[in-house]
Design a protein around this motif. Structure first.
Motif, PDB file in Angstrom:
ATOM      1  N   GLN A  95      27.952  17.923   7.001  1.00 25.00           N
ATOM      2  CA  GLN A  95      27.827  17.020   6.039  1.00 25.00           C
ATOM      3  C   GLN A  95      29.005  16.270   6.071  1.00 25.00           C
ATOM      4  OE1 GLN A  95      27.469  19.222   2.313  1.00 25.00           O
ATOM      5  NE2 GLN A  95      25.514  20.213   2.931  1.00 25.00           N
ATOM      6  N   ASP A  96      28.802  14.998   5.688  1.00 22.21           N
ATOM      7  CA  ASP A  96      29.659  13.765   5.507  1.00 22.21           C
ATOM      8  C   ASP A  96      30.549  14.126   4.229  1.00 22.21           C
ATOM      9  OD1 ASP A  96      29.066  12.593   7.879  1.00 22.21           O
ATOM     10  OD2 ASP A  96      27.427  11.299   6.918  1.00 22.21           O
ATOM     11  N   ARG A  97      30.042  14.783   3.204  1.00 27.40           N
ATOM     12  CA  ARG A  97      30.619  14.705   1.829  1.00 27.40           C
ATOM     13  C   ARG A  97      30.606  16.196   1.490  1.00 27.40           C
ATOM     14  NH1 ARG A  97      28.981  14.903  -2.917  1.00 27.40           N
ATOM     15  NH2 ARG A  97      30.002  14.070  -4.641  1.00 27.40           N
ATOM     16  N   ASP A  98      31.991  16.571   0.997  1.00 29.45           N
ATOM     17  CA  ASP A  98      32.193  18.050   0.421  1.00 29.45           C
ATOM     18  C   ASP A  98      31.712  18.087  -1.172  1.00 29.45           C
ATOM     19  OD1 ASP A  98      32.834  20.454  -0.358  1.00 29.45           O
ATOM     20  OD2 ASP A  98      34.673  20.551   0.675  1.00 29.45           O
ATOM     21  N   PRO A  99      30.878  18.623  -1.488  1.00 30.77           N
ATOM     22  CA  PRO A  99      30.519  18.594  -2.914  1.00 30.77           C
ATOM     23  C   PRO A  99      31.809  19.017  -3.773  1.00 30.77           C
ATOM     24  CG  PRO A  99      29.174  20.192  -2.160  1.00 30.77           C
ATOM     25  CD  PRO A  99      29.971  19.221  -1.007  1.00 30.77           C
ATOM     26  N   THR A 100      32.403  20.090  -3.270  1.00 31.47           N
ATOM     27  CA  THR A 100      33.598  20.803  -4.134  1.00 31.47           C
ATOM     28  C   THR A 100      35.003  20.589  -3.182  1.00 31.47           C
ATOM     29  OG1 THR A 100      33.013  22.596  -3.149  1.00 31.47           O
ATOM     30  CG2 THR A 100      32.039  22.194  -5.413  1.00 31.47           C
ATOM     31  N   PRO A 101      35.468  19.178  -3.113  1.00 34.13           N
ATOM     32  CA  PRO A 101      36.481  19.164  -2.007  1.00 34.13           C
ATOM     33  C   PRO A 101      37.698  19.866  -2.709  1.00 34.13           C
ATOM     34  CG  PRO A 101      36.243  17.199  -3.606  1.00 34.13           C
ATOM     35  CD  PRO A 101      35.127  18.101  -3.792  1.00 34.13           C
ATOM     36  N   ASN A 102      37.898  20.225  -4.075  1.00 33.27           N
ATOM     37  CA  ASN A 102      39.040  20.839  -4.616  1.00 33.27           C
ATOM     38  C   ASN A 102      39.051  22.328  -4.764  1.00 33.27           C
ATOM     39  OD1 ASN A 102      40.570  18.381  -4.773  1.00 33.27           O
ATOM     40  ND2 ASN A 102      39.581  17.664  -6.674  1.00 33.27           N
ATOM     41  N   LEU A 103      37.861  22.620  -4.382  1.00 34.19           N
ATOM     42  CA  LEU A 103      37.707  24.310  -4.374  1.00 34.19           C
ATOM     43  C   LEU A 103      38.351  24.971  -3.350  1.00 34.19           C
ATOM     44  CD1 LEU A 103      36.150  26.586  -6.122  1.00 34.19           C
ATOM     45  CD2 LEU A 103      34.352  26.140  -4.543  1.00 34.19           C
TER      46      LEU A 103
END
Length: 107
Positions: free
Chosen positions: A63-71
């Motif tokens: 995917q191009d985008r991580d829905p939880t980037p700070n996890l």
């Protein structure tokens, strides 16, 4: 970051990043030398850990985008990383206690 920002606003520090604010507060004597150094190191560790984790997740994902980037996946950390994280969190806990006493935030 918010605690450092609060102290910086109180003392009219114009630095716009947390590392600069910590340095200015230390130079003004609002943070002890050791406390300022430890807070800077802890913040640096948090930033580094988060960035490395984000890079790993992007490389492992299609995917191009991580829905939880700070996890953070704590299981992916080795023992030394977990120990450093634990130490950094203890530094933050002590700073939070200092802020609570300074600004009378005890509940």
């Amino acid at each position: 970051m918010h605690g450092i920002r609060t102290l910086a606003l109180e003392h009219r520090i114009l630095a716009t990043n947390t590392f600069g604010r910590i340095e200015a507060l230390t130079e003004m004597g609002q943070l002890q030398q050791e406390q300022g150094r430890e807070l800077g190191e802890a913040l640096g560790w948090f930033v580094q850990l988060r960035l490395r984790h984000q890079i790993r997740r992007l490389e492992a994902s299609d995917q191009d985008r991580d829905p939880t980037p700070n996890l953070l996946d704590l299981q992916a950390l080795n023992k030394m990383e977990r120990d450093l994280l634990r130490d950094a969190l203890q530094i933050v806990k002590g700073f939070k206690k200092h802020l609570a006493q300074r600004y009378h935030l005890e509940v």
